[in-house]
Design a protein around this motif. Structure first.
Motif, mmCIF file in Angstrom:
data_model
loop_
_atom_site.group_PDB
_atom_site.id
_atom_site.type_symbol
_atom_site.label_atom_id
_atom_site.label_comp_id
_atom_site.label_asym_id
_atom_site.label_seq_id
_atom_site.Cartn_x
_atom_site.Cartn_y
_atom_site.Cartn_z
ATOM 1 N N GLU A 225 8.610 26.407 32.936
ATOM 2 C CA GLU A 225 7.153 26.529 33.145
ATOM 3 C C GLU A 225 6.440 27.132 31.940
ATOM 4 O O GLU A 225 5.226 26.945 31.756
ATOM 5 N N VAL A 293 6.310 18.650 34.222
ATOM 6 C CA VAL A 293 6.285 19.883 34.997
ATOM 7 C C VAL A 293 4.961 19.959 35.739
ATOM 8 O O VAL A 293 3.899 19.646 35.180
ATOM 9 N N LYS A 294 5.019 20.371 36.981
ATOM 10 C CA LYS A 294 3.815 20.471 37.808
ATOM 11 C C LYS A 294 2.761 21.327 37.116
ATOM 12 O O LYS A 294 3.051 22.414 36.603
ATOM 13 N N GLY A 295 1.532 20.826 37.083
ATOM 14 C CA GLY A 295 0.433 21.555 36.476
ATOM 15 C C GLY A 295 0.178 21.201 35.026
ATOM 16 O O GLY A 295 -0.833 21.598 34.456
ATOM 17 N N GLN A 297 -0.289 18.063 32.178
ATOM 18 C CA GLN A 297 -0.712 16.666 32.201
ATOM 19 C C GLN A 297 0.180 15.750 31.373
ATOM 20 O O GLN A 297 0.167 14.534 31.572
#
Length: 375
Positions: A225, A293-295, A297
């Motif tokens: 992240e 990864v989520k979040g 773009q």
């Protein structure tokens, strides 16, 4: 052992308080903070809710009824009014948070105070803001401020360098210049204060470094992240190139590229933004290259570039790995469960570097010991 009692204004997550507590000579008796999430962390660390609004009459009355010795305040810098001079500091500073500090000092006459602010305070409004602050403290409130002399005509004599200190000289590899203003009450200590032998705030840490090098503050193998998306990295590069072409030095910075390792991090900022972009880390984990990864773009970058973690910021501010070690050297610092990384960055960036404050507190003890001695 003498214990001096402190009041902690604009407390944040208690960095100034903690620096004073580390000396073993100060005990906090009242705090004030209005940020919801900072209050949660403060309560988590110290077991007390600091929620109080410094600007209210209710809180000022609370301070008036509190027995204390030392006022602490890392106050936000605001523009000062250039209104008339009829009421001295009350006129010039009304509407600013410094006015509330000065008001509390006038009402309660603490033996001593330590104020902390950003380095821009010295140059704000071409130095007029800082001059008003010192005139308020020295001439209106009658405090001896370390680094300030008053000539025969009542003019203040000082150098800006008397108040600027940098975290990188106090045992941690962070380039963080800040302003520190320390004062002692002339009405309490009378003529003895004129013989105070301590005339300069500490410039360096009196003990070994806490972290020897920037690489020692960096942890390896962090989660994905924290890695920068390729599209975002490309934007940062374009932004830097634009400024470079204009002759400006702005832009992102990777602190530890092989062969280009920096000695210090740049200042950690509460806004996150440039504080994070100018403190990027090279930490290659090829398994993460190109992952979505989520979040984010776009996929993660394939150059091994990531943001520092909140934990790393905590080390560079002296919270993690230093200020909350117990007698067995076990670190008890933590955030409340569920606090977002955004808030963690903000809270560390908003805070002080604790070892600098600890050194200031040790210096204050020397001064108070002299001022309160019988000879």
């Amino acid at each position: 052992m003498i214990l001096y009692k402190t009041v902690d204004l604009f407390a944040g997550i208690g960095g100034i308080r903690r620096g004073f507590e580390l000396t073993g000579k100060f005990k906090n008796v009242l705090s004030a903070e209005i940020d919801k999430y900072a209050c949660q962390t403060y309560a988590h660390l110290y077991g007390e809710n600091p929620y109080n609004d410094v600007t209210t009459e209710e809180f000022k009355k609370k301070v008036e009824s509190t027995d204390y010795d030392t006022l602490l305040a890392g106050f936000p810098c605001q523009s000062f009014s250039r209104a008339g001079n009829e009421e001295g500091f009350k006129d010039k500073t009304r509407g600013t948070l410094f006015f509330d500090i000065a008001d509390i000092i006038e009402r309660t006459r603490p033996k001593s105070f330590l104020l902390e602010n950003v380095d821009n305070l010295l140059s704000h409004d071409k130095g007029k803001t800082f001059k008003i602050i010192l005139e308020t403290l020295c001439l209106e409130l009658n405090y001896k401020v370390i680094g300030v002399e008053i000539d025969e005509t009542g003019n203040l004599i000082y150098e800006n360098s008397n108040f600027m200190r940098n975290s990188k000289n106090f045992g941690l590899p962070q380039n963080r210049p800040r302003v520190y203003i320390m004062g002692f009450d002339k009405e309490t200590f009378n003529e003895k204060i004129e013989n105070l032998p301590y005339v300069e705030l500490p410039r360096v840490r009196g003990k070994d470094p806490i972290i020897n090098s920037l690489s020692d503050a960096i942890e390896r193998g962090t989660s994905k992240e924290f890695y920068v998306a390729q599209g975002y990295l490309n934007t940062l590069k374009k932004h830097r190139d634009r400024h470079k072409n204009k002759g400006n030095g702005f832009g992102y910075m990777v602190l530890n590229l092989p062969g280009e390792e920096k000695q210090y991090s740049n200042a950690l900022l509460a806004t996150g933004g440039s504080g994070k972009e100018r403190n990027l880390i090279y930490d290659p984990q090829p398994d993460f290259y190109g992952l979505m990864v989520k979040g984010k773009q776009t996929p993660l970058n394939n150059e091994g570039i990531r943001h520092m973690t909140p934990q790393e910021w905590g080390r560079l501010q002296g919270f993690v790995g230093y200020a909350f070690l117990n007698e067995n050297k076990v670190d008890s610092f933590s955030f409340p469960e569920g606090l977002s990384n955004t808030q963690k960055y903000k809270q560390f960036g908003n805070s002080v570097t604790i070892p600098v404050i600890e050194e200031m507190a040790q210096f204050m003890i020397q001064c108070l010991n002299f001022l309160e001695s019988r000879h």
